[in-house]
Write a protein that holds these residues in place. Structure first.
Motif, PDB file in Angstrom:
ATOM      1  N   PRO A  61       0.836  -1.213   0.000  1.00 43.21           N
ATOM      2  CA  PRO A  61       0.000   0.000   0.000  1.00 43.21           C
ATOM      3  C   PRO A  61       0.866   1.256   0.000  1.00 43.21           C
ATOM      4  N   ARG A  62       0.612   2.158  -0.945  1.00 43.57           N
ATOM      5  CA  ARG A  62       1.426   3.375  -1.058  1.00 43.57           C
ATOM      6  C   ARG A  62       0.630   4.594  -1.495  1.00 43.57           C
ATOM      7  N   GLY A  63      -0.663   4.400  -1.850  1.00 41.33           N
ATOM      8  CA  GLY A  63      -1.462   5.539  -2.251  1.00 41.33           C
ATOM      9  C   GLY A  63      -1.023   6.134  -3.570  1.00 41.33           C
ATOM     10  N   LYS A  64      -0.792   7.442  -3.604  1.00 47.85           N
ATOM     11  CA  LYS A  64      -0.495   8.152  -4.849  1.00 47.85           C
ATOM     12  C   LYS A  64       0.996   8.205  -5.191  1.00 47.85           C
ATOM     13  N   GLN A  65       1.835   7.555  -4.423  1.00 54.81           N
ATOM     14  CA  GLN A  65       3.273   7.676  -4.635  1.00 54.81           C
ATOM     15  C   GLN A  65       3.739   6.873  -5.857  1.00 54.81           C
ATOM     16  N   ILE A  66       4.706   7.437  -6.577  1.00 57.31           N
ATOM     17  CA  ILE A  66       5.291   6.745  -7.722  1.00 57.31           C
ATOM     18  C   ILE A  66       6.720   7.249  -7.913  1.00 57.31           C
ATOM     19  N   LEU A  67       7.566   6.389  -8.466  1.00 56.62           N
ATOM     20  CA  LEU A  67       8.973   6.759  -8.637  1.00 56.62           C
ATOM     21  C   LEU A  67       9.156   7.843  -9.697  1.00 56.62           C
ATOM     22  N   ASN A  68       8.305   7.833 -10.725  1.00 53.96           N
ATOM     23  CA  ASN A  68       8.379   8.849 -11.775  1.00 53.96           C
ATOM     24  C   ASN A  68       7.047   9.588 -11.831  1.00 53.96           C
ATOM     25  N   PRO A  69       6.884  10.625 -11.013  1.00 55.74           N
ATOM     26  CA  PRO A  69       5.588  11.286 -10.888  1.00 55.74           C
ATOM     27  C   PRO A  69       5.123  11.941 -12.185  1.00 55.74           C
ATOM     28  N   GLU A  70       3.846  11.722 -12.490  1.00 51.34           N
ATOM     29  CA  GLU A  70       3.214  12.340 -13.642  1.00 51.34           C
ATOM     30  C   GLU A  70       1.715  12.188 -13.501  1.00 51.34           C
ATOM     31  N   GLY A  71       0.971  13.047 -14.162  1.00 53.67           N
ATOM     32  CA  GLY A  71      -0.479  12.940 -14.153  1.00 53.67           C
ATOM     33  C   GLY A  71      -1.034  12.968 -12.738  1.00 53.67           C
ATOM     34  N   ILE A  72      -1.763  11.904 -12.388  1.00 52.83           N
ATOM     35  CA  ILE A  72      -2.378  11.833 -11.064  1.00 52.83           C
ATOM     36  C   ILE A  72      -1.463  11.181 -10.035  1.00 52.83           C
ATOM     37  N   TRP A  73      -0.225  10.893 -10.395  1.00 53.39           N
ATOM     38  CA  TRP A  73       0.713  10.210  -9.497  1.00 53.39           C
ATOM     39  C   TRP A  73       1.732  11.212  -8.981  1.00 53.39           C
ATOM     40  N   TYR A  74       2.039  11.098  -7.668  1.00 55.97           N
ATOM     41  CA  TYR A  74       2.777  12.156  -7.001  1.00 55.97           C
ATOM     42  C   TYR A  74       4.165  11.695  -6.535  1.00 55.97           C
ATOM     43  N   THR A  75       4.983  12.686  -6.174  1.00 53.71           N
ATOM     44  CA  THR A  75       6.326  12.430  -5.673  1.00 53.71           C
ATOM     45  C   THR A  75       6.305  11.486  -4.475  1.00 53.71           C
ATOM     46  N   ALA A  76       7.191  10.508  -4.458  1.00 56.33           N
ATOM     47  CA  ALA A  76       7.280   9.545  -3.357  1.00 56.33           C
ATOM     48  C   ALA A  76       7.626  10.247  -2.054  1.00 56.33           C
ATOM     49  N   SER A  77       7.241   9.609  -0.944  1.00 62.76           N
ATOM     50  CA  SER A  77       7.526  10.137   0.401  1.00 62.76           C
ATOM     51  C   SER A  77       8.092   8.996   1.235  1.00 62.76           C
ATOM     52  N   SER A  78       9.401   8.905   1.293  1.00 65.83           N
ATOM     53  CA  SER A  78      10.054   7.756   1.923  1.00 65.83           C
ATOM     54  C   SER A  78      10.554   8.087   3.318  1.00 65.83           C
ATOM     55  N   GLY A  79      10.608   7.050   4.155  1.00 66.57           N
ATOM     56  CA  GLY A  79      11.206   7.178   5.472  1.00 66.57           C
ATOM     57  C   GLY A  79      10.240   7.642   6.539  1.00 66.57           C
ATOM     58  N   ILE A  80      10.788   8.205   7.612  1.00 66.76           N
ATOM     59  CA  ILE A  80       9.981   8.697   8.730  1.00 66.76           C
ATOM     60  C   ILE A  80       9.169   9.892   8.259  1.00 66.76           C
ATOM     61  N   TRP A  81       7.826   9.805   8.398  1.00 66.05           N
ATOM     62  CA  TRP A  81       7.010  10.935   7.955  1.00 66.05           C
ATOM     63  C   TRP A  81       5.957  11.356   8.979  1.00 66.05           C
ATOM     64  N   GLN A  82       5.998  10.772  10.173  1.00 65.27           N
ATOM     65  CA  GLN A  82       5.189  11.256  11.279  1.00 65.27           C
ATOM     66  C   GLN A  82       6.053  11.266  12.549  1.00 65.27           C
ATOM     67  N   THR A  83       5.505  11.828  13.608  1.00 61.34           N
ATOM     68  CA  THR A  83       6.243  12.088  14.841  1.00 61.34           C
ATOM     69  C   THR A  83       6.871  10.836  15.443  1.00 61.34           C
ATOM     70  N   VAL A  84       8.065  11.010  15.996  1.00 67.22           N
ATOM     71  CA  VAL A  84       8.753   9.977  16.772  1.00 67.22           C
ATOM     72  C   VAL A  84       8.809  10.471  18.212  1.00 67.22           C
ATOM     73  N   TRP A  85       8.490   9.583  19.181  1.00 67.25           N
ATOM     74  CA  TRP A  85       8.495  10.033  20.568  1.00 67.25           C
ATOM     75  C   TRP A  85       8.774   8.881  21.532  1.00 67.25           C
ATOM     76  N   LEU A  86       9.214   9.266  22.727  1.00 69.93           N
ATOM     77  CA  LEU A  86       9.449   8.349  23.842  1.00 69.93           C
ATOM     78  C   LEU A  86       8.391   8.593  24.909  1.00 69.93           C
ATOM     79  N   GLU A  87       8.031   7.533  25.641  1.00 65.45           N
ATOM     80  CA  GLU A  87       7.188   7.733  26.810  1.00 65.45           C
ATOM     81  C   GLU A  87       7.440   6.622  27.823  1.00 65.45           C
ATOM     82  N   PRO A  88       7.337   6.971  29.117  1.00 63.87           N
ATOM     83  CA  PRO A  88       7.531   5.973  30.165  1.00 63.87           C
ATOM     84  C   PRO A  88       6.224   5.256  30.476  1.00 63.87           C
ATOM     85  N   VAL A  89       6.305   3.952  30.694  1.00 61.03           N
ATOM     86  CA  VAL A  89       5.133   3.154  31.065  1.00 61.03           C
ATOM     87  C   VAL A  89       5.561   2.132  32.105  1.00 61.03           C
ATOM     88  N   PRO A  90       4.652   1.680  32.974  1.00 61.19           N
ATOM     89  CA  PRO A  90       4.987   0.540  33.831  1.00 61.19           C
ATOM     90  C   PRO A  90       5.120  -0.710  32.968  1.00 61.19           C
TER      91      PRO A  90
END
Length: 476
Positions: free
Chosen positions: A185-214
């Motif tokens: 699953p990748r949605g609209k991403q494509i290696l060679n963007p054109e038309g309805i296909w968009y620039t790829a988005s690789s790697g970390i793309w949302q927040t990274v965080w630490l939290e303490p838990v028991p």
């Protein structure tokens, strides 16, 4: 590369030079436009909100900001020298990442950063959480592997306690992303963007965080409203199996007022009455707060004849529920998370035209009108420049008279759905598409494409995880 967010269409501003000069052979064309939110992004303010609003803890540490990065070919060892800095959580190909380099299927992205664990977290376990990484990630802490994950749109986390050491610690992440060379699953991403296909988005793309838990902690809270019975059905799952004295205390609140409260045995279902329920709608987006606490109770079976037998036979019965409802909690809660819910119902039923069904909201016909939104940004690609930027689209649509958005083959950060809930916007959520050209269906298609068991497993696993991530949000 093309952006279809309202914000990028309506609020274009002159570009600010945010990206490093990428090597000529793998530079990504990032366009000549930016948004006013993109211009305001800095390493210090990049995505600061708590990223998981339906399972929120008070103590956490945001790891967004500048990380070291490198791009190597598959099969090569961990690089000794990194290529430069990348601004997390923006994709490698984006301008806001400061990199804007192309990532090929045979490439591997490496991320590295250091952190220290706050002193007041002593005695607790530490979770390392990722909002989303596209697509396949392997994570090390201080050289020790702590986990791996496949899936570009879902959240995941690892308990890294055993790998920690006093003082400075190091996270290392390796990411592979085949984009359109794979069937994931990748949605609209494509290696060679054109038309309805968009620039790829690789790697970390949302927040990274630490939290303490028991060590034993709350792993999931699922609240499902039933306006027909006037109840909220709640499932609280812990991170492992629990003892007889482990219990969960649930409190439903409206502002500072407690509506209902109960105690139940850990890893059990609760059905809580909501008197005179205030129903949610786009015109009146009323929400209830829900607090779940892991508590220790006095042994409910102490002093009973054949105590072990009595406790065993009572499992998953009305008697067990009644016993724990009056159990006495001792000491402070061991874990506490905040969530929320809406009393609302979406269904299909008779409409205003005889024989023609309609979508119903709270058992009444409700016409849902909205736009198809693909959520691609000229400066952040898959990642909005900020929550304020992301929220602007919803605010604009609301002011324009719409009550619904179809989120087209993309999963947004969880804060998007939180904002939609509070603002009163219904969401139709697509699953990000995958596959290749010969697997796409047309309007004349009379059968499905054939996929391997591995491909089907990847699609099903990510769909299941997406539903798990989003099911707590009442907006759809």
């Amino acid at each position: 590369m093309r952006s279809l967010t309202l914000a990028s269409a309506l609020a274009l501003l002159p570009v600010t030079a945010l990206a490093q000069q990428a090597p000529r052979d793998d530079a990504v064309y990032t366009g000549a436009i930016s948004t006013r939110w993109g211009k305001a992004v800095t390493p210090e303010n990049a995505w600061r909100s708590y990223p998981r609003p339906q399972l929120q803890r008070d103590a956490w540490q945001n790891l967004n900001g500048l990380w070291d990065y490198a791009i190597t070919k598959a099969g090569t060892p961990q690089p000794q020298a990194m290529d430069g800095k990348i601004l997390v959580p923006f994709p490698v190909e984006s301008r806001l990442s400061g990199v804007a380099r192309r990532v090929l299927p045979e490439d591997r992205i490496w991320y590295r950063r250091q952190f220290t664990v706050p002193a007041d977290w002593a005695g607790q376990n530490v979770m390392l959480n990722f909002g989303a990484v596209d697509y396949s990630a392997i994570v090390w802490v201080n050289g020790a592997p702590v986990g791996a994950h496949k899936g570009g749109s879902d959240s995941f986390g690892f308990d890294i306690t055993a790998a920690l050491k006093p003082g400075t610690n190091e996270i290392l992440v390796q990411v592979a992303d085949p984009t359109s060379a794979g069937s994931q699953p990748r949605g609209k991403q494509i290696l060679n963007p054109e038309g309805i296909w968009y620039t790829a988005s690789s790697g970390i793309w949302q927040t990274v965080w630490l939290e303490p838990v028991p060590k034993l902690h709350i792993a999931d809270v699922r609240a499902t409203s039933n306006i027909d019975t006037g109840k909220i059905e709640v499932d609280v799952a812990l991170s492992a199996w629990a003892n007889d004295t482990d219990a969960v205390r649930l409190s439903v609140k409206s502002g500072d007022r407690t509506i209902a409260s109960t105690i139940l045995r850990a890893n059990r279902h609760a059905s809580i009455a909501i008197p005179n329920a205030h129903l949610w709608s786009p015109e009146d987006p009323f929400l209830y707060d829900l607090v779940a606490e892991l508590v220790t109770v006095k042994d409910p079976w102490a002093g009973k004849p054949e105590r072990d037998r009595a406790a065993y036979d009572a499992r998953f019965t009305r008697g067990e529920a009644d016993t724990y409802a009056v159990a006495q909690a001792t000491g402070a809660p061991r874990d506490r998370v905040k969530a929320y819910f809406a009393m609302r119902k979406i269904s299909v039923g008779p409409g205003t035209v005889t024989g023609q069904p309609m979508l119903l909201l709270n058992n009444k016909p409700y016409f849902q009108n909205g736009t198809l939104d693909q959520g691609w940004w000229p400066d952040g690609l898959l990642t909005p420049p900020s929550e304020a930027a992301m929220r602007y689209d919803l605010e604009f649509l609301k002011k324009a008279g719409f009550n619904m958005v179809r989120k087209h083959i993309k999963v947004e950060p969880a804060r998007y759905y939180y904002d939609a809930d509070h603002m009163g916007m219904l969401i139709w959520q697509d699953m990000p598409s995958g596959g290749g050209e010969d697997q796409f269906l047309a309007g004349t298609s009379q059968s499905q494409a054939v996929l391997s068991s591995d491909m089907m497993s990847d699609q099903q696993a990510e769909l299941s995880q997406m539903i798990g991530d989003l099911r707590a949000f009442p907006r759809s």
